[in-house]
Scaffold this active site. Structure first.
Site, PDB file in Angstrom:
ATOM      1  N   ARG A  56      33.301  52.414  89.838  1.00 55.92           N
ATOM      2  CA  ARG A  56      32.240  52.177  90.830  1.00 55.92           C
ATOM      3  C   ARG A  56      32.865  51.854  92.185  1.00 55.92           C
ATOM      4  O   ARG A  56      32.370  52.259  93.226  1.00 55.92           O
ATOM      5  CB  ARG A  56      31.291  51.049  90.384  1.00 55.92           C
ATOM      6  CG  ARG A  56      30.304  50.647  91.471  1.00 55.92           C
ATOM      7  CD  ARG A  56      29.063  49.884  90.980  1.00 55.92           C
ATOM      8  NE  ARG A  56      29.331  48.935  89.927  1.00 55.92           N
ATOM      9  CZ  ARG A  56      29.971  47.753  90.074  1.00 55.92           C
ATOM     10  NH1 ARG A  56      30.407  47.376  91.264  1.00 55.92           N
ATOM     11  NH2 ARG A  56      30.173  46.965  89.044  1.00 55.92           N
ATOM     12  N   TYR A 109      12.711  64.949 106.665  1.00 55.03           N
ATOM     13  CA  TYR A 109      12.492  65.080 105.234  1.00 55.03           C
ATOM     14  C   TYR A 109      11.533  63.982 104.757  1.00 55.03           C
ATOM     15  O   TYR A 109      11.732  62.804 105.087  1.00 55.03           O
ATOM     16  CB  TYR A 109      13.849  64.963 104.525  1.00 55.03           C
ATOM     17  CG  TYR A 109      13.754  64.956 103.035  1.00 55.03           C
ATOM     18  CD1 TYR A 109      13.352  66.092 102.350  1.00 55.03           C
ATOM     19  CD2 TYR A 109      14.058  63.821 102.301  1.00 55.03           C
ATOM     20  CE1 TYR A 109      13.250  66.082 100.967  1.00 55.03           C
ATOM     21  CE2 TYR A 109      13.970  63.806 100.921  1.00 55.03           C
ATOM     22  CZ  TYR A 109      13.560  64.951 100.264  1.00 55.03           C
ATOM     23  OH  TYR A 109      13.453  64.938  98.908  1.00 55.03           O
ATOM     24  N   ASP A 181      20.917  63.037 110.398  1.00 56.51           N
ATOM     25  CA  ASP A 181      20.911  63.730 109.112  1.00 56.51           C
ATOM     26  C   ASP A 181      21.365  65.164 109.392  1.00 56.51           C
ATOM     27  O   ASP A 181      20.647  65.944 110.025  1.00 56.51           O
ATOM     28  CB  ASP A 181      19.500  63.690 108.505  1.00 56.51           C
ATOM     29  CG  ASP A 181      19.448  64.293 107.100  1.00 56.51           C
ATOM     30  OD1 ASP A 181      20.280  65.168 106.792  1.00 56.51           O
ATOM     31  OD2 ASP A 181      18.552  63.896 106.328  1.00 56.51           O
ATOM     32  N   LYS A 206      22.429  70.095  99.038  1.00 60.55           N
ATOM     33  CA  LYS A 206      21.984  71.294  99.735  1.00 60.55           C
ATOM     34  C   LYS A 206      23.181  72.193 100.084  1.00 60.55           C
ATOM     35  O   LYS A 206      23.862  72.642  99.186  1.00 60.55           O
ATOM     36  CB  LYS A 206      21.147  70.875 100.953  1.00 60.55           C
ATOM     37  CG  LYS A 206      20.121  69.762 100.649  1.00 60.55           C
ATOM     38  CD  LYS A 206      19.022  70.181  99.684  1.00 60.55           C
ATOM     39  CE  LYS A 206      18.155  69.019  99.204  1.00 60.55           C
ATOM     40  NZ  LYS A 206      17.601  68.139 100.222  1.00 60.55           N
TER      41      LYS A 206
HETATM   42  C1  LIG Z   1      17.002  66.837 100.325  1.00 56.58           C
HETATM   43  C2  LIG Z   1      17.160  66.110 101.590  1.00 56.58           C
HETATM   44  C3  LIG Z   1      17.384  64.723 101.606  1.00 56.58           C
HETATM   45  C4  LIG Z   1      17.399  63.890 100.345  1.00 56.58           C
HETATM   46  O1  LIG Z   1      18.508  64.180  99.570  1.00 56.58           O
HETATM   47  P1  LIG Z   1      18.547  64.073  97.944  1.00 56.58           P
HETATM   48  O2  LIG Z   1      19.892  64.587  97.631  1.00 56.58           O
HETATM   49  O3  LIG Z   1      17.426  64.917  97.426  1.00 56.58           O
HETATM   50  O4  LIG Z   1      18.348  62.629  97.625  1.00 56.58           O
HETATM   51  C5  LIG Z   1      17.580  64.116 102.841  1.00 56.58           C
HETATM   52  N1  LIG Z   1      17.543  64.811 103.980  1.00 56.58           N
HETATM   53  C6  LIG Z   1      17.313  66.144 104.009  1.00 56.58           C
HETATM   54  C7  LIG Z   1      17.291  66.857 105.306  1.00 56.58           C
HETATM   55  C8  LIG Z   1      17.114  66.833 102.820  1.00 56.58           C
HETATM   56  O5  LIG Z   1      16.863  68.150 102.858  1.00 56.58           O
END
Ligand SMILES: *Cc1c(COP(=O)(O)O)cnc(C)c1O
Length: 388
Positions: A56, A109, A181, A206
């Protein structure tokens, strides 16, 4: 690509393939092993080998990924998590206190907004939103207690582009940190830290993961005191990814630049093929010359990314019919993988923000344009529109 980074003489792709990835010193294996272990034997109490004690707190497979991510985002510290939202939560935890205000783009998101609204608000944190592509609107929304200015660009799902350098100036003047982000753009297309952001977050699920086979998240910063807090919460809260997922993400990052080049080319072809179609009211893609922030996107990004959204003249009913007709584009949430996906944000990814100021139009479809042959993708959408 022979691009160089200001802090690092080697180009992006070279760093993606080599940074944090030395061959195994014992066997010469070109690929470092996956350290599937929870704990590490100590040479006497406190005698840690290479600092490793318990997974961890630290694991060599996670460290390899973190070094690679820090290099690619131009940061000094990176932290990998079990999901994008876990990564975001670690940033919020390390900065917020009761009474603090988070100012967020109004086109982010849905889960990001939900995290602050539903999880953090009850601990005395305030959240309001503003159109992050409008610097005056953001400036007017800053409060004396604003601690975080949170931006997602390009935004999800309307593909608005926000001026990161302009937002950093506004955030810093207000005493807030600026979090970007970078999930949609990826570090290959956009470098928020170099533009003045303090922290970058990713859903590595992603484009970074890129193959729709893992869920993960990351935080990168070049600020040592923020890094200390985020690192503490990674360890103390423990939302880390597994060594295997860390390794898969590492492997995927090595091909990020070539994948993203193709995502961009395919998305441009798809977007251009949809412009002017009688069934389509609007095509949102920063690579189109009439996109409201096309010029800003051209300056701020190396390419325009793989995401396209469209609004249909036939509204919700037409959108729901279309998603049943595509054969290459599959109906699913998520994005950034090799396969093309279509999603209906109003009832899927953004269902959690219905009835809030983040509600998305009900005639909107979001396309994650994959790496198939561009001609097949264009033809698939044309036949689907012909069928509805
Ligand atoms: C999918 C997504 C998230 C969240 O991520 P997870 O891996 O699903 O927890 C945050 N920001 C954006 C732009 C996303 O597309």
């Amino acid at each position: 690509m022979t691009e160089t980074h200001p802090a690092e003489p080697r180009g992006f792709s070279t760093r993606a393939i080599h940074d944090g990835q030395p061959f195994d010193p014992r066997t010469g294996a070109v690929i470092p092993p996956i350290f599937m272990t929870s704990t590490f034997v100590q040479d006497g109490v406190g005698g840690f080998r290479d600092g490793y004690e318990y997974s961890r707190g630290g694991n060599p497979s996670r460290d390899a990924l973190q070094l690679q991510l820090a290099s690619l985002e131009g940061g000094t510290h990176a932290f990998a998590f079990g999901s994008g939202l876990a990564a975001e939560d670690a940033v919020l935890r390390s900065v917020l206190e009761p009474g603090a205000h988070v100012l967020m783009g109004n086109d982010v998101y849905g889960g990001t907004h939900r995290l602050v609204k539903k999880v953090w608000e009850k601990w005395g944190v305030e959240i309001t939103t503003a159109d992050a592509s409008d610097l005056d609107a953001v400036k007017a929304s800053v409060r004396p207690n604003t601690r975080i200015l949170w931006v997602e660009t390009p935004s999800n799902p309307l593909m608005k582009v926000a001026d990161i350098a302009g937002l950093a100036e506004i955030g810093h003047a207000a005493g807030a940190i600026v979090v970007a982000d970078n999930t949609f753009a990826t570090p290959y297309l956009q470098q928020p830290l170099a533009l003045g952001a303090d922290v970058v977050v990713h859903s590595t699920t992603k484009y970074i993961g890129g193959h729709s086979d893992l869920v993960g998240g990351a935080v990168v910063t070049a600020d040592a005191s923020l890094a200390e807090g985020i690192g503490f919460h990674q360890f103390a809260v423990g939302a880390v990814n597994s060594p295997f997922d860390a390794w898969l993400t590492t492997r995927s990052l090595k091909t990020l630049s070539v994948r993203v080049e193709r995502h961009c080319a395919n998305a441009q072809a798809v977007a251009e093929s949809l412009v002017g179609h009688p069934a389509i009211a609007a095509v949102h893609y920063p690579g189109l010359p009439d996109h409201p922030q096309h010029e800003l996107a051209s300056r701020q990004m190396r390419g325009f990314g793989g995401m396209v959204s469209i609004q249909l003249t036939g509204g919700r009913a037409a959108a729901l019919r279309l998603v049943k007709q595509t054969r290459v584009f599959q109906l699913a949430e998520s994005l950034g993988g090799v396969e093309s996906l279509v999603c209906y944000p109003f009832e899927m990814t953004h269902a959690s923000v219905r009835g809030t100021e983040l509600e998305v139009p009900d005639d909107l479809l979001r396309l994650s344009v994959g790496l198939e042959d561009a001609g097949d993708l264009v033809a698939d959408l044309q036949q689907a529109f012909a069928a509805i």
